[in-house]
Design a protein around this motif. Structure first.
Motif, PDB file in Angstrom:
ATOM      1  N   LEU A  10       0.829  -1.215   0.000  1.00  0.00           N
ATOM      2  CA  LEU A  10       0.000   0.000   0.000  1.00  0.00           C
ATOM      3  C   LEU A  10       0.854   1.253   0.000  1.00  0.00           C
ATOM      4  O   LEU A  10       0.663   2.159  -0.828  1.00  0.00           O
ATOM      5  CB  LEU A  10      -0.914  -0.001   1.220  1.00  0.00           C
ATOM      6  N   LEU A  11       1.799   1.340   0.927  1.00  0.00           N
ATOM      7  CA  LEU A  11       2.586   2.557   1.071  1.00  0.00           C
ATOM      8  C   LEU A  11       3.521   2.768  -0.110  1.00  0.00           C
ATOM      9  O   LEU A  11       3.769   3.910  -0.521  1.00  0.00           O
ATOM     10  CB  LEU A  11       3.371   2.524   2.384  1.00  0.00           C
ATOM     11  N   SER A  12       4.049   1.692  -0.677  1.00  0.00           N
ATOM     12  CA  SER A  12       4.911   1.858  -1.851  1.00  0.00           C
ATOM     13  C   SER A  12       4.114   2.399  -3.030  1.00  0.00           C
ATOM     14  O   SER A  12       4.613   3.208  -3.821  1.00  0.00           O
ATOM     15  CB  SER A  12       5.594   0.539  -2.219  1.00  0.00           C
ATOM     16  N   ALA A  13       2.855   1.975  -3.164  1.00  0.00           N
ATOM     17  CA  ALA A  13       1.990   2.528  -4.217  1.00  0.00           C
ATOM     18  C   ALA A  13       1.723   4.004  -3.949  1.00  0.00           C
ATOM     19  O   ALA A  13       1.714   4.824  -4.881  1.00  0.00           O
ATOM     20  CB  ALA A  13       0.679   1.757  -4.283  1.00  0.00           C
ATOM     21  N   TYR A  14       1.515   4.354  -2.698  1.00  0.00           N
ATOM     22  CA  TYR A  14       1.217   5.745  -2.347  1.00  0.00           C
ATOM     23  C   TYR A  14       2.372   6.687  -2.651  1.00  0.00           C
ATOM     24  O   TYR A  14       2.169   7.789  -3.163  1.00  0.00           O
ATOM     25  CB  TYR A  14       0.848   5.823  -0.860  1.00  0.00           C
ATOM     26  N   ILE A  15       3.598   6.277  -2.371  1.00  0.00           N
ATOM     27  CA  ILE A  15       4.735   7.191  -2.568  1.00  0.00           C
ATOM     28  C   ILE A  15       5.272   7.167  -3.994  1.00  0.00           C
ATOM     29  O   ILE A  15       6.244   7.836  -4.303  1.00  0.00           O
ATOM     30  CB  ILE A  15       5.876   6.908  -1.569  1.00  0.00           C
ATOM     31  N   SER A  72       6.017   0.772  11.919  1.00  0.00           N
ATOM     32  CA  SER A  72       7.190   1.386  12.537  1.00  0.00           C
ATOM     33  C   SER A  72       6.949   2.869  12.787  1.00  0.00           C
ATOM     34  O   SER A  72       6.450   3.589  11.914  1.00  0.00           O
ATOM     35  CB  SER A  72       8.405   1.193  11.631  1.00  0.00           C
ATOM     36  N   TYR A  73       7.341   3.345  13.976  1.00  0.00           N
ATOM     37  CA  TYR A  73       7.171   4.757  14.323  1.00  0.00           C
ATOM     38  C   TYR A  73       8.098   5.654  13.512  1.00  0.00           C
ATOM     39  O   TYR A  73       7.853   6.853  13.405  1.00  0.00           O
ATOM     40  CB  TYR A  73       7.437   4.969  15.815  1.00  0.00           C
ATOM     41  N   THR A  74       9.155   5.108  12.965  1.00  0.00           N
ATOM     42  CA  THR A  74      10.114   5.944  12.246  1.00  0.00           C
ATOM     43  C   THR A  74       9.946   5.880  10.728  1.00  0.00           C
ATOM     44  O   THR A  74      10.396   6.781  10.034  1.00  0.00           O
ATOM     45  CB  THR A  74      11.561   5.538  12.600  1.00  0.00           C
ATOM     46  N   GLU A  75       9.300   4.839  10.212  1.00  0.00           N
ATOM     47  CA  GLU A  75       9.167   4.715   8.765  1.00  0.00           C
ATOM     48  C   GLU A  75       7.704   4.657   8.330  1.00  0.00           C
ATOM     49  O   GLU A  75       7.160   5.638   7.816  1.00  0.00           O
ATOM     50  CB  GLU A  75       9.904   3.467   8.259  1.00  0.00           C
ATOM     51  N   ALA A  76       7.047   3.522   8.511  1.00  0.00           N
ATOM     52  CA  ALA A  76       5.725   3.307   7.920  1.00  0.00           C
ATOM     53  C   ALA A  76       4.642   4.191   8.528  1.00  0.00           C
ATOM     54  O   ALA A  76       3.801   4.735   7.802  1.00  0.00           O
ATOM     55  CB  ALA A  76       5.332   1.837   8.053  1.00  0.00           C
ATOM     56  N   LEU A  77       4.622   4.345   9.861  1.00  0.00           N
ATOM     57  CA  LEU A  77       3.532   5.095  10.484  1.00  0.00           C
ATOM     58  C   LEU A  77       3.495   6.557  10.033  1.00  0.00           C
ATOM     59  O   LEU A  77       2.424   7.057   9.664  1.00  0.00           O
ATOM     60  CB  LEU A  77       3.609   4.996  12.007  1.00  0.00           C
ATOM     61  N   PRO A  78       4.618   7.300  10.040  1.00  0.00           N
ATOM     62  CA  PRO A  78       4.548   8.686   9.544  1.00  0.00           C
ATOM     63  C   PRO A  78       4.078   8.776   8.096  1.00  0.00           C
ATOM     64  O   PRO A  78       3.341   9.695   7.735  1.00  0.00           O
ATOM     65  CB  PRO A  78       5.987   9.188   9.690  1.00  0.00           C
ATOM     66  N   THR A  79       4.495   7.829   7.263  1.00  0.00           N
ATOM     67  CA  THR A  79       4.062   7.844   5.862  1.00  0.00           C
ATOM     68  C   THR A  79       2.575   7.575   5.759  1.00  0.00           C
ATOM     69  O   THR A  79       1.861   8.212   4.977  1.00  0.00           O
ATOM     70  CB  THR A  79       4.849   6.803   5.047  1.00  0.00           C
ATOM     71  N   PHE A  80       2.071   6.644   6.560  1.00  0.00           N
ATOM     72  CA  PHE A  80       0.637   6.366   6.537  1.00  0.00           C
ATOM     73  C   PHE A  80      -0.156   7.565   7.065  1.00  0.00           C
ATOM     74  O   PHE A  80      -1.215   7.909   6.515  1.00  0.00           O
ATOM     75  CB  PHE A  80       0.317   5.119   7.363  1.00  0.00           C
ATOM     76  N   LEU A  81       0.337   8.218   8.107  1.00  0.00           N
ATOM     77  CA  LEU A  81      -0.347   9.407   8.617  1.00  0.00           C
ATOM     78  C   LEU A  81      -0.380  10.508   7.561  1.00  0.00           C
ATOM     79  O   LEU A  81      -1.372  11.233   7.419  1.00  0.00           O
ATOM     80  CB  LEU A  81       0.347   9.909   9.881  1.00  0.00           C
ATOM     81  N   ASP A  82       0.707  10.639   6.805  1.00  0.00           N
ATOM     82  CA  ASP A  82       0.726  11.614   5.721  1.00  0.00           C
ATOM     83  C   ASP A  82      -0.308  11.250   4.658  1.00  0.00           C
ATOM     84  O   ASP A  82      -0.997  12.126   4.120  1.00  0.00           O
ATOM     85  CB  ASP A  82       2.118  11.674   5.096  1.00  0.00           C
ATOM     86  N   MET A  83      -0.437   9.955   4.360  1.00  0.00           N
ATOM     87  CA  MET A  83      -1.421   9.520   3.380  1.00  0.00           C
ATOM     88  C   MET A  83      -2.832   9.847   3.848  1.00  0.00           C
ATOM     89  O   MET A  83      -3.666  10.330   3.068  1.00  0.00           O
ATOM     90  CB  MET A  83      -1.292   8.019   3.128  1.00  0.00           C
ATOM     91  N   MET A  84      -3.118   9.613   5.123  1.00  0.00           N
ATOM     92  CA  MET A  84      -4.445   9.909   5.651  1.00  0.00           C
ATOM     93  C   MET A  84      -4.767  11.392   5.525  1.00  0.00           C
ATOM     94  O   MET A  84      -5.880  11.778   5.151  1.00  0.00           O
ATOM     95  CB  MET A  84      -4.548   9.465   7.111  1.00  0.00           C
ATOM     96  N   LYS A  85      -3.791  12.226   5.831  1.00  0.00           N
ATOM     97  CA  LYS A  85      -4.006  13.674   5.749  1.00  0.00           C
ATOM     98  C   LYS A  85      -4.168  14.135   4.309  1.00  0.00           C
ATOM     99  O   LYS A  85      -5.076  14.899   3.977  1.00  0.00           O
ATOM    100  CB  LYS A  85      -2.833  14.403   6.405  1.00  0.00           C
ATOM    101  N   ARG A  86      -3.321  13.634   3.421  1.00  0.00           N
ATOM    102  CA  ARG A  86      -3.317  14.070   2.026  1.00  0.00           C
ATOM    103  C   ARG A  86      -4.568  13.599   1.290  1.00  0.00           C
ATOM    104  O   ARG A  86      -5.113  14.308   0.437  1.00  0.00           O
ATOM    105  CB  ARG A  86      -2.060  13.540   1.326  1.00  0.00           C
ATOM    106  N   LEU A  87      -5.037  12.392   1.598  1.00  0.00           N
ATOM    107  CA  LEU A  87      -6.161  11.809   0.874  1.00  0.00           C
ATOM    108  C   LEU A  87      -7.474  11.858   1.651  1.00  0.00           C
ATOM    109  O   LEU A  87      -8.461  11.248   1.235  1.00  0.00           O
ATOM    110  CB  LEU A  87      -5.839  10.355   0.496  1.00  0.00           C
TER     111      LEU A  87
END
Length: 816
Positions: free
Chosen positions: A128-133, A165-180
């Motif tokens: 999911l996250l690789s598709a998002y970025i 992960s608090y340093t990798e996946a979670l911040p990216t997912f939070l960014d996805m939630m905000k952006r989308l």
């Protein structure tokens, strides 16, 4: 709603209806009202169907909710297991008659839906996250805007989000939630996340928290599990001694340890004359063998099973699998992971079980991998402190303590509470930095996976003697292994520089230009272990990667001879003839024929984008018909660059000189037979190969679009045209249009109220200013939406044409 949910929960049509839990109906109602949710519920409480039900109910009742479900899980085995159980249930005749649902699975070693085209898609968080970025693991970088477009109008479920992960996946997912946020619905689920983390996520999501009430928890608390701490490292002898009939589940933290315990236990049982079925399950197995073990586990460890069995597994079974052991023997692990493992023991109502947790200390060494990668400055290492905290909390419990919901909550808050509160606060504070990182990745296409998704991500391993025989389009079997683990293994081979220079045992793929229809992936031998860090797929010789269907992949420090390596190699799920005919072959098609076909398919597929269209219409203050019109316009104009003089000259030359066919029309495609080696070679000759056309077409339309549409509509429209072959194209060549080009364009716009003009270009362009608009979230969403619709319709038109010309019956397969 309640009656349909009850029918859905039944395992067989003729069973008595099962009453849904009150929280499951609450979740469904809130989601259908448009709320985003964070759900906290214990293991075995039915979170999976609580998540899927609102989508299925909305589909049945034709309610506005989502175009698709993207159900994301932290582990591949869990994704595979839920996919199989969900697919089996939804194919029940009584449900299939009211629900027309396509269930798919997308993972690194089972890439069955790389473009996210199913209705219910099970995948991993990494996918999911690789598709998002913009660098999807499931497909090429050139096709990145297709799976990304699936996020618009989707309902995204993140199961067991505490494992991000608090340093990798979670911040990216939070960014996805905000952006989308305006375009995508979200449900986050956990059994073991501390309250401060849940509160922070609810605030960020602008959503609600749902937690089971005491009465519901009491109904689920009819299980009885006794907990014991064992102050020693687990051995094969411990497993043999503790197993006294019933079903024993052994969970350890590393694949090599699972394999060694299996061999040790097998020898002990054989010497004792005990005939007990023992299986191994981990991530380093071919899908067919892993599926065989999973099927066996599902039966042997089912609710009513009386089978005597032992399963030795890794973390792949600790979350979500609907299995129940009478005895759980587990390595020490973080408290939240431990409670997930506990959920596989006495899982069902009125069952009793025993849980024994073994120390990881042996001979003065702490075997804390993979949870603690570095033990320097232990007092400052949160992961190390969590392991110590879990160990300390378990030691303080009385032997045989009964595990209750209150004890689980206390354990989580004691071990993880303060540390996770500190971590989530830091994530939220620095989220603007992640937003900037993701934005730059989307614009440049140079995302750093280790920073944005997972520092220790996986590589898919293909095992084969002959790289030249391995075609990725034939879907070879793959085994998953940690990227860093593979790197350290290769570094430990102690090969000389000369041996690396002559390496013929380790290969990585080289992908062709997306527009080069004659090319295929080739395999390049690596000259240094570092090269594997940049690839998602690696091919290993069986001399280094011995495979056994029982214990899986076993990496060899010293290359084996042919006899020792054995016969097991990756098999292919597609035959070569089928792949070559579907992948490259084209049929002659005039420009107008092609545009009309693509427009027709795009219009026919609009039902698959209803929610995305509605979200966009509200955000852009348009009505849905206007958004549909923009999507139709993009398909009508996508190939205007092919009306350039040089493109038409090369295509006509191919038809008349090479194919010996008279040609007077303006073309979109020529005849091309991918199964003919001579044609493959001839196509590469400069006088036949047409220049690129996508960016050139967008540049020619830029002035007209700017005068016709608002900038936030014009930019994504142009980007979709510009990038309908490559998601990162931005450089154009000069273009002069053929006589009759504008007339062809106007004819292709039948029923559309536009009269575009094409502006020839006498200089080369870089479209950086246009691409920079992707910083705008609305532009990004519209671009993804238009790109996905265009590219899938474009692909489907050619695939459907090939099927018709081959005399094959039409099926939904051509959309894959």
């Amino acid at each position: 709603m309640k009656n349909f949910f009850s029918e859905l929960l039944k395992t067989k049509p003729d069973e008595v209806a099962v009453e849904p839990h009150p929280y499951q109906l609450q979740v469904a109602n809130l989601l259908l009202e448009g709320r985003n949710l964070v759900l906290t519920a214990p293991t075995g409480a039915g979170k999976t169907w609580a998540a899927l039900f609102p989508f299925l109910y909305a589909r049945k009742k034709k309610l506005e909710f989502a175009d698709r479900v993207i159900y994301c899980l932290p582990l591949r085995t869990l994704a595979s297991s839920l996919y199989e159980s969900t697919k089996q249930k939804l194919e029940r005749p009584d449900l299939k008659s009211v629900l027309d649902i396509k269930t798919t699975l997308q993972m690194g070693n089972q890439p069955n839906d790389p473009l996210f085209q199913g209705d219910v898609i099970f995948t991993t968080i990494d996918q999911l996250l690789s598709a998002y970025i913009g660098l999807p693991f499931g497909t090429s970088k050139a096709a990145a805007n297709i799976p990304a477009g699936a996020l618009i109008g989707a309902y995204v479920v993140i199961d067991e989000f505490h494992l991000l992960s608090y340093t990798e996946a979670l911040p990216t997912f939070l960014d996805m939630m905000k952006r989308l946020h305006p375009y995508t619905r979200f449900l986050l689920m956990t059994a073991t996340s501390p309250e401060p983390v849940v509160s922070a996520l609810v605030t960020h999501l602008d959503g609600m928290s749902v937690e089971l009430q005491s009465a519901e928890l009491n109904k689920l608390s009819t299980r009885k599990r006794s907990l014991y701490w064992r102050d020693k490292r687990m051995s094969g002898q411990d497993i043999a001694d503790r197993h006294q009939g019933g079903r024993t589940l052994v969970i350890v933290n590393e694949v090599k340890r699972a394999q060694s315990l299996y061999f040790e236990l097998a020898d002990i049982l054989e010497n004792q004359g005990r005939s007990i079925e023992v299986r191994v399950l981990h991530s380093r197995m071919f899908p067919k063998h892993r599926e065989e073990v999973e099927s066996w586990v599902t039966q042997a460890f089912s609710r009513d099973s009386e089978k005597e069995a032992i399963l030795i597994a890794t973390q792949v079974v600790e979350a979500g699998l609907d299995i129940s052991a009478t005895l759980l023997l587990t390595d020490l692990c973080p408290a939240n992971a431990l409670l997930q493992r506990v959920g596989r023991c006495a899982r069902f109502a009125n069952q009793e079980g025993t849980v024994e947790v073994y120390s990881l200390r042996e001979g003065g060494v702490e075997h804390f991998l993979p949870y603690v990668s570095s033990q320097r400055k232990k007092e400052e290492n949160d992961d190390y402190q969590i392991m110590l905290g879990t160990e300390r909390a378990l030691k303080e419990l009385e032997p045989g303590t009964i595990i209750t919901h209150e004890l689980e909550k206390q354990l989580i808050e004691t071990v993880h509470g303060a540390i996770d509160q500190k971590r989530i606060a830091l994530v939220m504070h620095d989220l603007f930095l992640r937003e900037d990182q993701v934005t730059r990745a989307l614009i440049r296409g140079d995302a750093e996976m280790g920073e944005l998704i997972r520092a220790i991500d996986n590589v898919s391993i293909i095992i084969h003697h002959s790289p030249e025989e391995v075609d990725l389009h034939r879907k070879p079997e793959m085994v998953s292994i940690g990227r860093r683990g593979l790197y350290f293994f290769l570094s430990g081979l102690e090969w000389t520089a000369e041996k690396w220079e002559n390496n013929q045992l380790i290969f990585v793929p080289q992908f062709p230009d997306d527009q080069d229809i004659s090319a295929r992936v080739v395999w390049k031998p690596i000259r240094s272990p570092k090269e594997v860090l940049a690839h998602m797929t690696v091919l290993l010789s069986p001399k280094l990667a011995k495979y056994d269907p029982v214990v899986g992949l076993q990496l060899q420090k010293e290359p084996l001879n042919c006899e020792e390596a054995g016969e097991w190699v990756s098999e292919f799920s597609e035959n070569e003839q089928k792949v070559s005919s579907q992948r490259f072959s084209y049929q002659r098609e005039t420009y107008l024929e092609h545009v009309q076909d693509v427009r027709k398919i795009n219009r026919e597929e609009r039902a698959k984008y209803l929610q995305a269209t509605n979200f966009l219409s509200k955000r852009f203050r348009m009505n849905p018909v206007q958004v549909e019109e923009i999507a139709d316009l993009v398909t009508a104009l996508h190939d205007v660059g092919k009306l350039g003089v040089e493109v038409q000259r090369k295509m006509r030359r191919w038809q008349t000189e090479y194919k010996q066919k008279a040609e007077l029309e303006l073309l979109a495609h020529t005849d091309f037979d991918a199964t003919n080696p001579e044609e493959l070679a001839a196509y590469r000759i400069g006088k036949y190969r047409p220049p690129h056309h996508a960016v050139e077409g967008a540049v020619a339309l830029q002035e007209w679009c700017g005068k016709t549409f608002d900038r936030k509509v014009a930019v994504p429209l142009l980007l979709a045209i510009m990038r309908h072959h490559n998601a990162y194209s931005k450089e154009s060549d000069t273009i002069v249009f053929c006589k009759g080009a504008r007339e062809h364009v106007l004819k292709s716009l039948q029923d559309l109220p536009y009269e575009p003009f094409l502006k020839p270009q006498t200089i080369q362009h870089r479209m950086d200013e246009l691409v920079s608009w992707l910083r705008n979230n609305d532009v990004l969403a519209m671009y993804w939406y238009l790109s996905r619709r265009l590219r899938l319709a474009d692909r489907a038109s050619q695939q459907l044409k090939n099927r018709k010309n081959d005399g094959k019956e039409e099926t939904d397969d051509w959309l894959s």
